[in-house]
Design a protein around this motif. Structure first.
Motif, PDB file in Angstrom:
ATOM      1  N   ILE A 140      29.601 -23.470   8.148  1.00  0.00           N
ATOM      2  CA  ILE A 140      29.869 -25.538   8.339  1.00  0.00           C
ATOM      3  C   ILE A 140      28.845 -26.499   8.791  1.00  0.00           C
ATOM      4  N   VAL A 141      28.248 -27.198   7.555  1.00  0.00           N
ATOM      5  CA  VAL A 141      27.175 -28.230   8.818  1.00  0.00           C
ATOM      6  C   VAL A 141      27.541 -29.723   7.949  1.00  0.00           C
ATOM      7  N   PRO A 142      26.713 -30.713   9.263  1.00  0.00           N
ATOM      8  CA  PRO A 142      27.028 -31.963   8.652  1.00  0.00           C
ATOM      9  C   PRO A 142      26.416 -32.361   7.571  1.00  0.00           C
ATOM     10  N   GLY A 143      27.300 -33.282   6.391  1.00  0.00           N
ATOM     11  CA  GLY A 143      26.842 -33.926   5.682  1.00  0.00           C
ATOM     12  C   GLY A 143      26.997 -33.860   4.444  1.00  0.00           C
ATOM     13  N   ALA A 144      27.859 -32.355   4.341  1.00  0.00           N
ATOM     14  CA  ALA A 144      28.506 -31.813   3.113  1.00  0.00           C
ATOM     15  C   ALA A 144      30.822 -31.750   3.213  1.00  0.00           C
ATOM     16  N   LYS A 145      30.858 -31.586   2.023  1.00  0.00           N
ATOM     17  CA  LYS A 145      32.066 -31.251   2.012  1.00  0.00           C
ATOM     18  C   LYS A 145      32.889 -30.881   2.270  1.00  0.00           C
ATOM     19  N   TYR A 146      33.987 -30.433   2.903  1.00  0.00           N
ATOM     20  CA  TYR A 146      34.790 -28.430   2.833  1.00  0.00           C
ATOM     21  C   TYR A 146      36.331 -29.115   2.500  1.00  0.00           C
ATOM     22  N   ASN A 147      37.042 -27.373   2.019  1.00  0.00           N
ATOM     23  CA  ASN A 147      38.608 -27.981   1.597  1.00  0.00           C
ATOM     24  C   ASN A 147      38.851 -27.700   3.468  1.00  0.00           C
ATOM     25  N   LYS A 148      39.935 -28.625   3.384  1.00  0.00           N
ATOM     26  CA  LYS A 148      40.744 -28.782   5.022  1.00  0.00           C
ATOM     27  C   LYS A 148      40.944 -26.692   5.483  1.00  0.00           C
ATOM     28  N   SER A 149      41.529 -26.125   4.276  1.00  0.00           N
ATOM     29  CA  SER A 149      41.396 -25.099   5.220  1.00  0.00           C
ATOM     30  C   SER A 149      40.306 -24.027   5.527  1.00  0.00           C
ATOM     31  N   ASP A 150      39.182 -24.456   4.984  1.00  0.00           N
ATOM     32  CA  ASP A 150      37.882 -23.246   5.672  1.00  0.00           C
ATOM     33  C   ASP A 150      37.726 -24.584   7.220  1.00  0.00           C
ATOM     34  N   LEU A 151      37.868 -25.842   7.281  1.00  0.00           N
ATOM     35  CA  LEU A 151      37.827 -26.008   8.353  1.00  0.00           C
ATOM     36  C   LEU A 151      38.626 -26.044   9.438  1.00  0.00           C
ATOM     37  N   LYS A 193      49.929 -32.626  12.956  1.00  0.00           N
ATOM     38  CA  LYS A 193      49.059 -33.478  13.355  1.00  0.00           C
ATOM     39  C   LYS A 193      48.134 -33.523  12.625  1.00  0.00           C
ATOM     40  N   THR A 194      47.486 -31.923  11.805  1.00  0.00           N
ATOM     41  CA  THR A 194      46.395 -32.789  11.063  1.00  0.00           C
ATOM     42  C   THR A 194      46.385 -33.061  10.072  1.00  0.00           C
ATOM     43  N   CYS A 195      45.091 -33.810   9.936  1.00  0.00           N
ATOM     44  CA  CYS A 195      45.189 -34.827   8.680  1.00  0.00           C
ATOM     45  C   CYS A 195      45.645 -34.160   7.282  1.00  0.00           C
ATOM     46  N   ASN A 196      45.776 -34.690   6.567  1.00  0.00           N
ATOM     47  CA  ASN A 196      46.900 -34.734   5.555  1.00  0.00           C
ATOM     48  C   ASN A 196      45.319 -34.681   3.968  1.00  0.00           C
ATOM     49  N   ALA A 197      45.124 -35.072   4.062  1.00  0.00           N
ATOM     50  CA  ALA A 197      43.684 -35.004   3.163  1.00  0.00           C
ATOM     51  C   ALA A 197      43.103 -33.172   2.583  1.00  0.00           C
ATOM     52  N   PRO A 198      42.705 -32.909   1.662  1.00  0.00           N
ATOM     53  CA  PRO A 198      42.596 -31.414   0.452  1.00  0.00           C
ATOM     54  C   PRO A 198      41.728 -30.691   1.594  1.00  0.00           C
ATOM     55  N   GLU A 199      40.583 -31.714   0.910  1.00  0.00           N
ATOM     56  CA  GLU A 199      39.044 -31.544   1.056  1.00  0.00           C
ATOM     57  C   GLU A 199      38.284 -32.890   2.445  1.00  0.00           C
ATOM     58  N   ILE A 200      37.657 -32.624   3.153  1.00  0.00           N
ATOM     59  CA  ILE A 200      36.815 -33.398   4.201  1.00  0.00           C
ATOM     60  C   ILE A 200      35.896 -33.321   4.080  1.00  0.00           C
ATOM     61  N   GLU A 201      35.369 -34.668   4.778  1.00  0.00           N
ATOM     62  CA  GLU A 201      33.517 -34.328   4.561  1.00  0.00           C
ATOM     63  C   GLU A 201      33.417 -34.458   6.496  1.00  0.00           C
ATOM     64  N   PHE A 202      32.594 -33.673   6.256  1.00  0.00           N
ATOM     65  CA  PHE A 202      31.951 -33.660   7.894  1.00  0.00           C
ATOM     66  C   PHE A 202      30.748 -34.373   8.019  1.00  0.00           C
ATOM     67  N   PRO A 203      30.936 -35.334   9.019  1.00  0.00           N
ATOM     68  CA  PRO A 203      29.409 -36.201   8.605  1.00  0.00           C
ATOM     69  C   PRO A 203      28.302 -35.864   9.359  1.00  0.00           C
ATOM     70  N   GLY A 204      26.928 -36.352   8.907  1.00  0.00           N
ATOM     71  CA  GLY A 204      25.868 -35.724   9.586  1.00  0.00           C
ATOM     72  C   GLY A 204      26.182 -36.535  10.700  1.00  0.00           C
TER      73      GLY A 204
END
Length: 204
Positions: A140-151, A193-204
């Motif tokens: 998992i690298v910055p600048g891409a979007k990921y499924n919350k489940s993967d994070l 307490k975890t974010c509800n968004a199913p897809e989340i961007e890992f910012p660079g």
């Protein structure tokens, strides 16, 4: 009229005093676990919490002994790497403010400087950038979007327990790993307490 006003003011004063007492009492309650919060690649804080007050703040107790901190050069050197003041270089002021806001709530458990030692060790053991980079399924690298489940899975792969991830507008902002009150063992965080968004961007 004067009697009514006097009684009314007395009641207001009583309510304000009671509210202050309740707020201070909630901070004085023993905490039950620790939240280690990261904003990559650095620590954001180590926050004593309990199940009724999610994040204890501004508890009563002794303020940080700045002379002891200033004299501990080796600890300062470690904290500059793991828990620096990212806004400017006044690290001592930042550590002092973090202790007043959060660390003081754990002073019945940790001697003052040990609070910082524990946080530094958590960062070394559970560095979020390293956990993301080493995720076996796919780094998992910055600048891409990921499924919350993967994070969540990338973190749990290392810690073996459920973390919290926080986001703003579907952008990852913080990662929380929960520990027992002594900071020795990882425990499950509250999934609510975890974010509800199913897809989340890992910012660079």
């Amino acid at each position: 009229m004067a009697i009514y006003l006097s009684v009314h003011l007395h009641n207001i004063a009583f309510v304000l005093t009671l509210a202050f007492f309740v707020s201070m009492t909630s901070c004085a309650n023993p905490y039950q676990y620790l939240m280690f919060v990261q904003q990559w690649p650095k620590s954001h804080g180590l926050w004593p919490s309990n199940f009724s007050v999610y994040e204890l703040k501004n508890c009563t107790g002794a303020y940080l002994d700045l002379e002891k901190m200033k004299n501990n050069k080796s600890l300062q050197s470690e904290l500059v790497k793991s828990w620096p003041n990212v806004k400017d270089n006044d690290h001592m002021k930042f550590w002092d403010s973090q202790y007043k806001k959060h660390g003081i709530c754990s002073d019945n458990t940790f001697p003052q400087l040990e609070y910082f030692v524990v946080s530094n060790q958590m960062w070394k053991n559970y560095n979020i950038s390293k956990m993301f980079e080493s995720y076996p399924k796919s780094p998992i690298v910055p600048g891409a979007k990921y499924n919350k489940s993967d994070l969540l899975a990338a973190i749990k792969h290392v810690t073996k327990f459920d973390p919290n991830i926080r986001c703003k507008n579907s952008i990852l902002s913080e990662v929380v790993i929960c520990f027992n009150s002594r900071g020795r063992d990882v425990i499950d965080c509250d999934p609510a307490k975890t974010c509800n968004a199913p897809e989340i961007e890992f910012p660079g």
